[in-house]
Design an enzyme around this catalytic site. Structure first.
Site, short mmCIF file in Angstrom:
data_model
loop_
_atom_site.label_atom_id
_atom_site.label_comp_id
_atom_site.label_asym_id
_atom_site.label_seq_id
_atom_site.Cartn_x
_atom_site.Cartn_y
_atom_site.Cartn_z
N CYS A 104 0.94 -1.17 -0.09
CA CYS A 104 -0.01 -0.06 0.01
C CYS A 104 0.91 1.38 0.00
O CYS A 104 1.39 1.59 1.12
CB CYS A 104 -0.93 0.12 1.24
SG CYS A 104 -1.84 1.51 1.44
N CYS A 143 -0.58 4.25 2.13
CA CYS A 143 -0.14 3.88 3.55
C CYS A 143 1.24 4.13 4.18
O CYS A 143 1.40 4.80 5.23
CB CYS A 143 -0.77 2.42 4.10
SG CYS A 143 -2.13 1.90 3.18
N ASP A 144 2.10 3.70 3.15
CA ASP A 144 3.43 3.67 3.78
C ASP A 144 4.81 4.45 2.97
O ASP A 144 5.55 4.72 3.43
CB ASP A 144 4.09 2.35 3.50
CG ASP A 144 2.94 1.21 4.33
OD1 ASP A 144 2.50 1.82 5.57
OD2 ASP A 144 2.75 0.14 4.09
#
Ligand code: NAP
Length: 313
Positions: free
Chosen positions: A135, A138-139
């Site tokens: 992701c 997300c990261d």
């Protein structure tokens, strides 16, 4: 005895939320069961350029989903956060069971979507969240000014790789062939991006490090040559993002009377499965185009068909 809903929807991605909206608007008593965050894969997508009307600058997957959820709630759809572990699909009342409760409905819409396919290399599980990710939204910020590798060659891999160039110092796409599968328009943008590099005919064999990902072995599939990639000494780590397709979320349906095809649910054009009263919508279904727009369309059809089924009962 607990309530028997007209419609139970399993999964709150675009398909499940669209189904909820249509079922709620039809005044059917409706329950959505979701184990995680609303949105499914869209919850981890930074940019959605291809949903009709979606031209609001900077709008992300989560903000689109938040509006879909709100719209569903407006029409009186019940919500529960729970992990279903077994299902009973046959008969007039469908049952979903978790470790804490049992939910009953006259119809069921399965909208459980799909999850990222693992890269399949040694060390992948161990370094998940310690350098390995599926992701970018997300990261990506963990890799500000670091080097990042993206595995895959489809639309997702190339789009997410471009997104990662906003954070990482350098992004290298590792693809198992010597040409991308991604749409030509996406490729054109990617090849113009100076921070984006390509490693062709290559697969990842192993990721490793001392607690955090700092080494990787890749193999050239044409020559068989193995190459060790080490993190820059000053960095001490790098990221590996996998975008090599998806696997349907149908584990709990295996062994039931529901027909599956390579894990996906076959339906007719009105989202009927092989079991009366059980419908499927979105990415979990056998279909040619898995997008937010097609998932939402499936959800709307499935809910409308639930109403028809209930009227005919
Ligand atoms: P995809 O189109 O199936 O591409 C998967 C990629 O991963 C392919 O390049 C494939 O290589 C590679 N791959 C598969 N298994 C592999 C393995 N074991 N090891 C190494 N590489 C492997 O999947 P996707 O990119 O996730 O896209 C899924 C669907 O969503 C598609 O229909 C796509 O068009 C759509 N999508 C659209 C957008 C957009 O339009 N903006 C964005 C994201 C996704 P090969 O090419 O060699 O098979």
């Amino acid at each position: 005895m607990g309530k028997i809903y007209d419609v139970i929807i399993l999964g709150a991605g675009p398909a499940g939320l669209a189904a909820g909206l249509y079922a709620g608007r039809s005044r059917l008593s409706t329950l959505i069961v979701e184990k995680g965050k609303d949105g499914g894969q869209i919850a981890i997508t930074d940019e959605i350029e291809n949903y009709p009307g979606q031209i609001v600058e900077g709008e992300s997957g989560p903000s689109l989903i938040a509006r879909m959820t709100e719209q569903c709630e407006k029409f009186g759809v019940d919500r529960v956060s729970d992990t279903i572990t077994s299902v009973q699909l046959e008969g007039d009342v469908k049952k979903l069971c978790s470790s804490k409760a049992e939910y009953e409905g006259k119809t069921l819409i399965i909208a459980t979507g799909a999850f990222p396919r693992p890269i399949g290399c040694k060390g992948e599980k161990e370094f998940l969240g310690k350098g390995v990710s599926y992701c970018a939204t997300c990261d990506a910020n963990f890799f500000e000014d670091f080097e990042v590798y993206v595995v895959g060659g489809g639309d997702a891999a190339v789009e997410e790789a471009m997104y990662l160039t906003k954070f990482a110092r350098k992004v290298t796409v590792i693809h198992r062939r010597d040409e991308l599968r991604a749409a030509k328009s996406i490729q054109e943008k990617a090849f113009k991006n100076e921070k984006l590099h390509f490693m062709w005919d290559t697969v990842v064999e192993e990721v490793t490090g001392d607690g955090i990902l700092s080494e990787m072995t890749v193999k050239n599939v044409k020559t068989g040559e193995l190459t060790k990639i080490e993190a820059d000494e000053d960095d001490g780590m790098f990221g590996v993002f996998g975008f090599i397709g998806r696997v349907p979320n149908t584990e709990i349906l295996e062994g039931t009377a529901l027909e599956l095809d390579k894990g996906y649910i076959p339906t007719d054009q009105d989202m009927h499965t092989n079991i009366p009263g059980v419908f499927a919508a979105g990415d979990v279904r056998v279909k040619s185009l898995r997008q937010v727009v097609t998932a939402a369309g499936d959800g709307a059809i499935a809910a409308t068909q639930c109403e028809k089924y209930l009227n005919e009962l």
